[in-house]
Design a protein around this motif. Sequence first.
Motif: not given
Length: 182
Positions: A130-139, A109-128
Motif C-alpha cells: 500500500r502507499w503511505d504518501k510516497t512511501v511503499i509499505v510492504v506487508m 501513488g500520488v506525487g510519485v514517478t512512473a518508475e515508482a508506480q512500476s516498482i509498486f505494481d511489481a511488488l504488488s504481484k507477490t506481496l501485499p
Amino acid sequence: MSMDANSAEEFAVGCLLSIKTILGDEFEGQVITFDRPSNILVLHEGLKSGAGPRRNIRMLKANYIKEFSFLGQAEDSLDLKKCYLDLNTLQSREESAIRQAEIDAERIGVGVTAEAQSIFDALSKTLPVRWDKTVIVVMNEVRVSSPYLSESVTGGTPSANERVRKVLELERKRLQTRGAGQ
C-alpha cells in the motif's frame, strides 16, 4: 449500413437491427428507444426464440456502432409493462464496481514517478503493498522510500526486508532493460 448523421432515422421504436460495434461485438436487438440528445440507443437483445422470460436490455452509445443492418419491423411491439429492471442486482453490481474502483484508486501513488508506480505494481504481484504518501509499505512492516533503491528499504524482519530488496532489484533491472530497448 455504416453509421452517419442520418442513421438515427433508422432507430425507430420496434425496428429489428443487427449491429456490429467498433469494439467487435455483434448482436441483434429490437429498438426500445433512441435518445437523440445523449445519442444512446436502448435495445432488447436476444431475438432468437427460446430466450425465456428474462430479457437483456442493452444501452449503447450510437457512435460505438460500426455498422448495422435493418432486419425488419417487429410484428409484436415490446410489452413494456412486462419489462422490469432487477434493481437489487443493478445496485449490487454498482456497489461492486465502486468498491473495485476504490481499490484500484488506492493502488495509484500520488506525487510519485512512473518508475515508482512500476516498482509498486511489481511488488504488488507477490506481496501485499500500500502507499503511505510516497512511501511503499510492504506487508505492513517494510518501507521503501524514494528513490526506491535497495538502500531505501527499511523495517520489518530481516527475511522480509531481504525479500523486498530482491524484488526491488529485479524490477529495477527489468525497468533498465525495457528503457534501453526503446
